[in-house]
Design a protein around this motif. Structure first.
Motif, PDB file in Angstrom:
ATOM      1  N   VAL A 116       0.934  -1.088  -0.080  1.00 51.80           N
ATOM      2  CA  VAL A 116      -0.049  -0.030   0.027  1.00 51.80           C
ATOM      3  C   VAL A 116       0.990   1.100   0.100  1.00 51.80           C
ATOM      4  CG1 VAL A 116      -2.113  -0.953   0.789  1.00 51.80           C
ATOM      5  CG2 VAL A 116      -0.444  -0.424   2.608  1.00 51.80           C
ATOM      6  N   ARG A 117       0.700   2.055  -0.960  1.00 51.57           N
ATOM      7  CA  ARG A 117       1.289   3.259  -0.912  1.00 51.57           C
ATOM      8  C   ARG A 117       0.911   4.355  -1.320  1.00 51.57           C
ATOM      9  NH1 ARG A 117       1.792  -0.582  -5.165  1.00 51.57           N
ATOM     10  NH2 ARG A 117       1.443   0.351  -7.168  1.00 51.57           N
ATOM     11  N   TYR A 118       1.478   5.740  -1.229  1.00 53.32           N
ATOM     12  CA  TYR A 118       1.033   6.994  -1.494  1.00 53.32           C
ATOM     13  C   TYR A 118       2.154   7.821  -2.109  1.00 53.32           C
ATOM     14  CZ  TYR A 118      -0.400  11.725  -0.978  1.00 53.32           C
ATOM     15  OH  TYR A 118      -0.716  13.296  -1.064  1.00 53.32           O
ATOM     16  N   PHE A 119       1.989   8.559  -3.004  1.00 48.48           N
ATOM     17  CA  PHE A 119       2.886   9.493  -3.820  1.00 48.48           C
ATOM     18  C   PHE A 119       2.313  10.830  -4.063  1.00 48.48           C
ATOM     19  CE2 PHE A 119       5.674  10.579  -7.338  1.00 48.48           C
ATOM     20  CZ  PHE A 119       6.811   9.850  -7.188  1.00 48.48           C
ATOM     21  N   GLU A 120       3.177  11.797  -3.986  1.00 45.98           N
ATOM     22  CA  GLU A 120       2.817  13.029  -4.300  1.00 45.98           C
ATOM     23  C   GLU A 120       3.918  13.879  -4.928  1.00 45.98           C
ATOM     24  OE1 GLU A 120       1.040  14.732  -0.745  1.00 45.98           O
ATOM     25  OE2 GLU A 120       2.686  16.222  -0.514  1.00 45.98           O
ATOM     26  N   LEU A 121       3.581  14.765  -5.916  1.00 45.18           N
ATOM     27  CA  LEU A 121       4.316  15.676  -6.301  1.00 45.18           C
ATOM     28  C   LEU A 121       4.378  17.141  -5.938  1.00 45.18           C
ATOM     29  CD1 LEU A 121       4.653  14.165  -9.884  1.00 45.18           C
ATOM     30  CD2 LEU A 121       6.402  14.069  -8.351  1.00 45.18           C
ATOM     31  N   SER A 122       5.229  17.977  -6.016  1.00 38.59           N
ATOM     32  CA  SER A 122       5.035  19.419  -5.643  1.00 38.59           C
ATOM     33  C   SER A 122       4.209  19.916  -6.704  1.00 38.59           C
ATOM     34  CB  SER A 122       6.477  20.080  -5.722  1.00 38.59           C
ATOM     35  OG  SER A 122       7.038  19.919  -6.805  1.00 38.59           O
ATOM     36  N   THR A 123       3.965  19.637  -7.933  1.00 39.50           N
ATOM     37  CA  THR A 123       2.947  20.011  -8.923  1.00 39.50           C
ATOM     38  C   THR A 123       1.438  19.944  -8.297  1.00 39.50           C
ATOM     39  OG1 THR A 123       2.885  17.714 -10.059  1.00 39.50           O
ATOM     40  CG2 THR A 123       4.636  19.327 -10.655  1.00 39.50           C
ATOM     41  N   GLY A 124       1.407  19.223  -7.253  1.00 39.84           N
ATOM     42  CA  GLY A 124      -0.001  19.070  -7.037  1.00 39.84           C
ATOM     43  C   GLY A 124      -0.599  17.487  -7.096  1.00 39.84           C
ATOM     44  N   HIS A 125       0.058  16.902  -8.122  1.00 41.46           N
ATOM     45  CA  HIS A 125      -0.394  15.497  -8.570  1.00 41.46           C
ATOM     46  C   HIS A 125      -0.384  14.569  -6.951  1.00 41.46           C
ATOM     47  CE1 HIS A 125       0.516  17.386 -12.190  1.00 41.46           C
ATOM     48  NE2 HIS A 125      -0.502  16.388 -12.868  1.00 41.46           N
ATOM     49  N   SER A 126      -1.180  13.921  -6.873  1.00 39.54           N
ATOM     50  CA  SER A 126      -1.162  12.875  -5.772  1.00 39.54           C
ATOM     51  C   SER A 126      -2.034  11.494  -6.128  1.00 39.54           C
ATOM     52  CB  SER A 126      -1.590  13.299  -4.441  1.00 39.54           C
ATOM     53  OG  SER A 126      -2.801  13.712  -4.354  1.00 39.54           O
ATOM     54  N   TRP A 127      -1.556  10.474  -5.549  1.00 38.50           N
ATOM     55  CA  TRP A 127      -2.307   9.265  -5.971  1.00 38.50           C
ATOM     56  C   TRP A 127      -1.872   8.055  -4.831  1.00 38.50           C
ATOM     57  CZ3 TRP A 127       1.304  11.235  -9.351  1.00 38.50           C
ATOM     58  CH2 TRP A 127       2.461  10.563  -9.459  1.00 38.50           C
ATOM     59  N   PHE A 128      -2.826   7.124  -4.977  1.00 40.94           N
ATOM     60  CA  PHE A 128      -2.715   5.804  -4.154  1.00 40.94           C
ATOM     61  C   PHE A 128      -2.446   4.456  -5.084  1.00 40.94           C
ATOM     62  CE2 PHE A 128      -4.933   8.512  -1.353  1.00 40.94           C
ATOM     63  CZ  PHE A 128      -4.365   8.489  -0.104  1.00 40.94           C
ATOM     64  N   GLY A 129      -1.864   3.762  -4.509  1.00 42.43           N
ATOM     65  CA  GLY A 129      -1.567   2.468  -5.172  1.00 42.43           C
ATOM     66  C   GLY A 129      -1.477   1.329  -3.924  1.00 42.43           C
ATOM     67  N   GLY A 130      -1.689   0.008  -4.640  1.00 44.46           N
ATOM     68  CA  GLY A 130      -1.408  -1.159  -3.763  1.00 44.46           C
ATOM     69  C   GLY A 130      -2.131  -2.478  -4.273  1.00 44.46           C
ATOM     70  N   GLY A 131      -2.217  -3.321  -2.965  1.00 48.68           N
ATOM     71  CA  GLY A 131      -2.955  -4.355  -3.584  1.00 48.68           C
ATOM     72  C   GLY A 131      -2.268  -5.650  -2.576  1.00 48.68           C
ATOM     73  N   ILE A 132      -3.187  -6.849  -2.678  1.00 56.81           N
ATOM     74  CA  ILE A 132      -2.794  -7.730  -2.058  1.00 56.81           C
ATOM     75  C   ILE A 132      -2.955  -8.942  -3.121  1.00 56.81           C
ATOM     76  CG2 ILE A 132      -3.193  -9.625  -0.039  1.00 56.81           C
ATOM     77  CD1 ILE A 132      -4.649  -7.382   1.490  1.00 56.81           C
ATOM     78  N   ASP A 133      -1.978 -10.148  -2.940  1.00 57.03           N
ATOM     79  CA  ASP A 133      -1.972 -11.299  -3.926  1.00 57.03           C
ATOM     80  C   ASP A 133      -1.323 -12.377  -3.184  1.00 57.03           C
ATOM     81  OD1 ASP A 133       0.965 -11.892  -5.776  1.00 57.03           O
ATOM     82  OD2 ASP A 133       0.560  -9.800  -4.649  1.00 57.03           O
ATOM     83  N   LEU A 134      -1.965 -13.522  -3.639  1.00 59.98           N
ATOM     84  CA  LEU A 134      -1.512 -14.851  -2.957  1.00 59.98           C
ATOM     85  C   LEU A 134      -1.068 -15.809  -3.884  1.00 59.98           C
ATOM     86  CD1 LEU A 134      -2.049 -15.807  -0.207  1.00 59.98           C
ATOM     87  CD2 LEU A 134      -4.011 -17.266  -0.896  1.00 59.98           C
ATOM     88  N   THR A 135       0.051 -16.468  -3.422  1.00 58.43           N
ATOM     89  CA  THR A 135       0.852 -17.229  -4.667  1.00 58.43           C
ATOM     90  C   THR A 135       0.892 -18.749  -3.832  1.00 58.43           C
ATOM     91  OG1 THR A 135       2.092 -15.669  -5.329  1.00 58.43           O
ATOM     92  CG2 THR A 135       2.733 -17.871  -5.595  1.00 58.43           C
ATOM     93  N   PRO A 136      -0.072 -19.529  -3.730  1.00 54.74           N
ATOM     94  CA  PRO A 136      -0.142 -21.001  -3.198  1.00 54.74           C
ATOM     95  C   PRO A 136       0.730 -21.871  -3.797  1.00 54.74           C
ATOM     96  CG  PRO A 136      -2.447 -20.283  -3.572  1.00 54.74           C
ATOM     97  CD  PRO A 136      -1.485 -19.437  -4.675  1.00 54.74           C
TER      98      PRO A 136
END
Length: 306
Positions: A116-136
């Protein structure tokens, strides 16, 4: 101050700091033997993090729960990755998140990954990303259904479109093209989630919080359920082969791994996802009708587990 204004990078960072601590406590308690070792580090360009690793546990053979909060001037590689190379001035960035990979000792316990992550730029752009995955190592339909049901419940609390959208995204992302198979049974994956007219930053943050909070209950369920299931040398050798596939994806195809290495990220933290051992057998072909063949037949995109 509005709710949107209160969702600052400091607020988000504080949540990730706490999330890492809570997940480590839950995993150590479920393992019963292993304890996390903390490695605090600083990034030369600004910021740093703390990598917490566990090795030789009763259930977890090797695992890492990493937190980072880094900042500085955006590199050319960063801007290219974000399609922002036409900036008049080089913007500064701030990025924070939690990333987890756990490799279990028993082949009947699955590998799991979360970010889970968050990123922002001084330009005003910002967003989230992430996820969960399973590898049996061995795909069990009942377990796969339960796993996907948990993630669907998280998604549905926020937006009915999230699960089908992010489940497909995970199928496409966690795919090994040179093997024509998925890394595991998928899960959810999302990136560049930005505030829009109908979706506020607070709504996106609440969703990311729910994804992060779902991790420990999901994985400790598999730890408790599968830790004592019997296995032999055949299953152990299969586990090592499946770990080899995991390595192939992470080093050849994973955007996060490649981006981190290309931008001089902290190598030890980036490669924390590698298993303790892995095998490659030339032209391995599973025995017809075996559990190994059945698993390979289920490593495909588009399976509707729920």
């Amino acid at each position: 101050m509005t709710l949107e204004q209160r969702i600052s990078k400091e607020t988000i960072t504080d949540f990730f700091v706490d999330l890492q601590a809570r997940i480590c406590r839950a995993l150590a308690e479920a393992d019963g033997v292993g304890q996390f070792r903390e490695d605090a580090w600083e990034r030369p360009g600004g910021g740093g993090g703390r990598s917490r690793t566990l090795a030789d546990g009763a259930v977890i053979e090797k695992g890492g729960v990493g937190f980072s909060a880094v900042h500085g001037e955006a590199t050319e590689a960063t801007l290219r990755a974000l399609d922002l190379t036409n900036q008049e001035e080089t913007p500064s960035f701030y990025a924070t998140g939690v990333s987890i990979v756990l490799h279990p000792r028993n082949p009947m316990v699955p590998i799991i990954h979360m970010n889970v992550r968050y990123f922002e730029l001084s330009t005003g752009h910002s967003w989230f990303g992430g996820g969960i995955d399973l590898t049996p190592h061995y795909v069990v339909a009942e377990d796969a259904r339960w796993f996907h049901q948990q993630l669907k419940a998280v998604c549905d609390r926020h937006n009915a479109d999230y699960h089908p959208r992010f489940k497909t995204w995970a199928d496409d992302y966690f795919f090994i093209p040179h093997r024509q198979e998925t890394r595991g049974i998928g899960g959810i994956f999302f990136d560049y989630l930005k505030p829009a007219d109908a979706v506020h930053k607070a709504d996106l943050f609440a969703f990311v919080q729910d994804v992060g909070n779902a991790f420990a209950p999901i994985y400790t369920h598999f730890m408790h359920q599968n830790r004592d299931l019997p296995f032999g040398e055949r299953e152990k050798q299969w586990q090592l082969l499946r770990r080899g596939r995991y390595v192939e994806f992470n080093l050849v195809w994973d955007r996060g791994t490649k981006f981190g290495l290309e931008t001089n990220g902290r190598t030890e933290s980036i490669l924390m996802s590698m298993p303790p051992q892995a095998n490659w057998t030339y032209d391995f072909r599973p025995e017809p009708g075996s559990r190994e063949e059945q698993t390979l037949n289920l490593l495909k995109k588009g399976i509707d587990w729920v």
